[in-house]
Scaffold this motif. Structure first.
Motif, PDB file in Angstrom:
ATOM      1  N   GLN A 270     128.733  36.589 146.531  1.00 46.18           N
ATOM      2  CA  GLN A 270     130.047  36.343 146.975  1.00 46.18           C
ATOM      3  C   GLN A 270     130.672  35.368 145.982  1.00 46.18           C
ATOM      4  O   GLN A 270     130.271  34.593 145.384  1.00 46.18           O
ATOM      5  N   GLY A 272     135.149  34.452 144.683  1.00 47.30           N
ATOM      6  CA  GLY A 272     136.368  34.968 144.407  1.00 47.30           C
ATOM      7  C   GLY A 272     136.828  35.373 143.119  1.00 47.30           C
ATOM      8  O   GLY A 272     136.089  35.504 141.896  1.00 47.30           O
ATOM      9  N   THR A 275     135.570  33.544 139.470  1.00 49.14           N
ATOM     10  CA  THR A 275     134.460  32.829 139.395  1.00 49.14           C
ATOM     11  C   THR A 275     133.178  33.415 138.302  1.00 49.14           C
ATOM     12  O   THR A 275     131.943  32.841 138.574  1.00 49.14           O
ATOM     13  N   LYS A 277     131.946  36.845 138.258  1.00 47.95           N
ATOM     14  CA  LYS A 277     130.922  37.696 138.576  1.00 47.95           C
ATOM     15  C   LYS A 277     130.455  38.781 137.566  1.00 47.95           C
ATOM     16  O   LYS A 277     129.483  39.068 137.361  1.00 47.95           O
ATOM     17  N   HIS A 348     133.174  45.258 146.597  1.00 44.84           N
ATOM     18  CA  HIS A 348     134.170  45.799 147.715  1.00 44.84           C
ATOM     19  C   HIS A 348     134.781  46.909 147.466  1.00 44.84           C
ATOM     20  O   HIS A 348     135.673  47.542 148.322  1.00 44.84           O
ATOM     21  N   ASP A 380     133.851  40.359 146.704  1.00 47.81           N
ATOM     22  CA  ASP A 380     135.142  39.709 147.241  1.00 47.81           C
ATOM     23  C   ASP A 380     135.780  40.373 147.970  1.00 47.81           C
ATOM     24  O   ASP A 380     136.454  41.581 147.672  1.00 47.81           O
ATOM     25  N   GLN A 383     139.496  41.692 148.076  1.00 52.78           N
ATOM     26  CA  GLN A 383     139.828  42.361 146.838  1.00 52.78           C
ATOM     27  C   GLN A 383     139.575  43.809 147.098  1.00 52.78           C
ATOM     28  O   GLN A 383     139.985  44.411 146.278  1.00 52.78           O
ATOM     29  N   GLU A 411     126.303  32.281 145.936  1.00 46.94           N
ATOM     30  CA  GLU A 411     127.807  32.211 145.833  1.00 46.94           C
ATOM     31  C   GLU A 411     128.230  31.464 144.535  1.00 46.94           C
ATOM     32  O   GLU A 411     127.355  30.698 144.265  1.00 46.94           O
ATOM     33  N   ASP A 422     140.481  26.525 142.140  1.00 47.20           N
ATOM     34  CA  ASP A 422     140.551  27.585 143.352  1.00 47.20           C
ATOM     35  C   ASP A 422     141.764  27.164 143.977  1.00 47.20           C
ATOM     36  O   ASP A 422     142.426  27.720 145.004  1.00 47.20           O
TER      37      ASP A 422
END
Length: 643
Positions: A270, A272, A275, A277, A348, A380, A383, A411, A422
């Protein structure tokens, strides 16, 4: 997988007796699925021509012939293979068959693209020489037996209906690089094709060449491994820090452990916006390939795949990198555990069904887990931006449980976008009324957020910012129709705001809009920027997001008719009005949240709804007022302290 396999003699007999298509069709139905009449007709015509080519006394009758060879671990199919020996080495001639009658040269895109009549209209597609060569490249990069024996693969293309013309665009110097690797033969050039085949196939197949191509061990080549590793060295874009490195090591450990124990595993990450990813995903791809694991980077959207593939290429063969990047809709036909590791970025965005008409497969999440020994999902849930987006943590766990697969979780919290905090994202969630947060008047850092009252000024500012390093772009909500006739012409403007005499094109038919030169003058959409990041992003908010009666509201009716993200919403609203209204409201808010979090250093906004612009100005002014109050208080305390 091969649909048809025989000798040259057997193939010629089957064509002569008019049974070749029936045999192809029967096997195709059993092994794959139904096929169309058009495809059957194309087989009939093309195979008749290939039988004419092979009716040459110098082409050995005991050479091997294969038709419709599915390259292992891909959805790619080779039309025709003839295999044998030249007296020194085993060879397989790969023939890409086309029924095209003409093409047009495409100067704007990379020298692999031509335009021809396909599927009822003029379309851009890859040059047949490039296509044939790319299949050879794919087989050589991943089939260890082909490399070790070795089996020498020779690609070519045969356009048996293509009429030769003066200044022929098919063989234009623009495509010379690919034609040199894979010659193209046209109508009237049968003798040239025969000569090409006879150069490599002088004797029959004594070593089961086709079988070895079809069943060779899948392992990335050493040159591919080394090239990918070298591309990450010294590239600051792909350096991992903080919790990225921790999660990266966890994934490597669990993946190796599961695969060595012959157990399947799933790792859910996970994180946002910003971050890291995608940076983590790319590092995993390179490392797993380096360690001999057959690994794929998977996304539903092509934009992040194409951008990251381009950034990795360097001096490496284009197709070698492209072969590691895969769409999420290609797993429905995959076998169990075909891949060692599948790395799914933007999970997602996964859909339930695959295919052009959403009629293939059962569920993309389930299919990816089934086809991979170890699957990594970067997700996320905030999204999800279309009605078809079904990727969720709950669903991944559900299918993992059904398939008896271990689940691990991690995470990513550290921000690498939005200036490293954030706080801005929490503030934006509060502003867009996605969720109430404690950051009503606090961005958490010095982030450059501005509202513009004129889109021309917004564009001018982004263009100026872009001069620094080509990392600033304009994006827009999908409230303007996409003019398909002008998709490759920057002079055709889809987005028009008459009151400001402003207009610009949606991003042209360019797979790497986010990093292409001059694309700063084209507006990106959610589908071409999601999963990517810029220094500064300029966001044009359309009438689907407005401010009325003291609230931020959404209006799906203001979305463009060409917008596929809310396709089917009218039917859903009739059937389940409350649920559908909530769902489409979430999609619109998530879309703008995603667009407004693409910038690492700043976000500049223009709103077609002036009330919304006023509201955003008021919210950012409250932030500045609070910052000033805090600053004044600190100054006063400092003065008091040193009196």
């Amino acid at each position: 997988m091969i649909i048809y396999e025989s000798t040259t003699s057997g193939f010629l007999t089957d064509v002569e007796n008019e049974v070749i298509v029936d045999r192809l069709y029967d096997v195709y139905q059993k092994k794959i699925c139904r096929t169309s009449r058009n495809e059957i007709r194309s087989w009939d015509s093309s195979l008749q021509r290939m039988s004419n080519v092979l009716r040459d006394r110098d082409i050995p009758r005991d050479a091997a012939v294969a038709i419709e060879f599915k390259i292992p671990n891909t959805g790619k199919r080779v039309d025709f293979i003839i295999a044998g020996n030249d007296g020194a080495h085993d060879h397989a001639v790969i023939v890409e068959l086309k029924q095209w009658e003409s093409v047009q040269k495409n100067d704007r895109l990379d020298a692999v693209v031509v335009e021809t009549y396909l599927g009822g209209g003029q379309r851009e597609t890859t040059h047949p020489s490039y296509q044939a060569w790319s299949y050879v490249s794919l087989i050589e990069d991943f089939n260890q037996d082909v490399r070790d024996i070795p089996i020498k693969l020779k690609p070519c293309a045969y356009l048996h209906n293509y009429l030769i013309q003066e200044n022929d665009p098919l063989i234009d110097p623009h495509y010379a690089e690919h034609i040199e690797k894979a010659p193209v033969f046209r109508k009237g050039e049968m003798e040239k094709l025969r000569s090409y085949i006879k150069k490599y196939i002088k004797y029959g197949d004594k070593n089961n060449i086709i079988f070895k191509i079809d069943n060779g061990r899948i392992k990335p080549s050493k040159s591919l491994q080394d090239s990918m590793a070298n591309m990450l060295l010294g590239n600051p874009e792909f350096v991992m820090i903080d919790d990225q490195k921790v999660v990266y090591e966890q994934i490597l450990q669990y993946a190796k452990s599961c695969i060595s124990a012959n157990e399947k595993g799933v790792f859910i990450v996970q994180g946002g916006p910003g971050t890291g990813k995608s940076v983590l995903a790319i590092n995993l791809l390179v490392q797993m390939i380096q360690e001999d694991y057959f690994t794929m980077y998977v996304t539903k959207n092509s934009a992040p795949r194409n951008v990251y593939a381009t950034k990795l290429k360097g001096t490496m063969k284009k197709k070698s990198i492209d072969n590691l990047f895969k769409g999420s809709g290609s797993f429905h036909s995959a076998d169990k555990n075909e891949f060692d590791v599948s790395i799914v970025d933007e999970a997602h965005r996964l859909n339930e069904k695959s295919g052009l008409f959403n009629n293939l497969g059962e569920n993309q999440v389930k299919e990816i887990i089934n086809s991979s020994k170890f699957s990594v999902f970067f997700i996320d849930e905030a999204q999800r931006v279309t009605l078809k987006d079904i990727g969720s943590i709950e669903l991944i766990k559900q299918f993992a449980n059904e398939l008896g697969v271990k689940v691990f979780e991690g995470e990513l919290a550290s921000q690498f976008r939005c200036d490293g905090s954030d706080g801005y994202i929490a503030w934006l969630d509060d502003v867009l009324e996605i969720r109430e947060t404690a950051n009503q008047n606090d961005l958490g850092m010095d982030y450059d957020f501005k509202i513009f009252d004129n889109p021309n000024t917004l564009l001018e500012t982004i263009v100026e910012k872009n001069k620094v390093n080509n990392k600033s772009r304009i994006v827009a909500g999908y409230c303007w129709e996409w003019i398909s006739e002008g998709k490759n012409n920057r002079d055709v403007h889809d987005i028009v705001i008459p009151e400001h005499n402003f207009s610009m094109s949606w991003n042209l038919g360019n797979e790497i809009w986010a990093i292409s030169d001059e694309s700063v003058y084209e507006a990106g959409c959610i589908h071409t920027c999601q999963g990517l990041e810029f220094d500064y992003v300029g966001v044009i908010i359309g009438d689907d997001l407005r401010f009325e009666n003291g609230r931020v509201i959404t209006d799906y009716t203001k979305r463009a008719k060409t917008d596929q993200s809310v396709k089917g919403i009218k039917k859903k609203i009739k059937e389940q009005p409350e649920l559908a209204t909530k769902l489409v409201d979430q999609i619109i808010r998530n879309t703008y949240r995603t667009l407004m979090t693409r910038g690492q250093k700043g976000c500049y906004v223009y709103c077609t709804d002036q009330a919304l612009a006023g509201y955003l100005n008021e919210r950012i002014q409250r932030v500045y007022d609070e910052q000033r109050e805090v600053k004044d208080m600190l100054v006063a305390e400092s003065r008091e302290k040193y009196k």
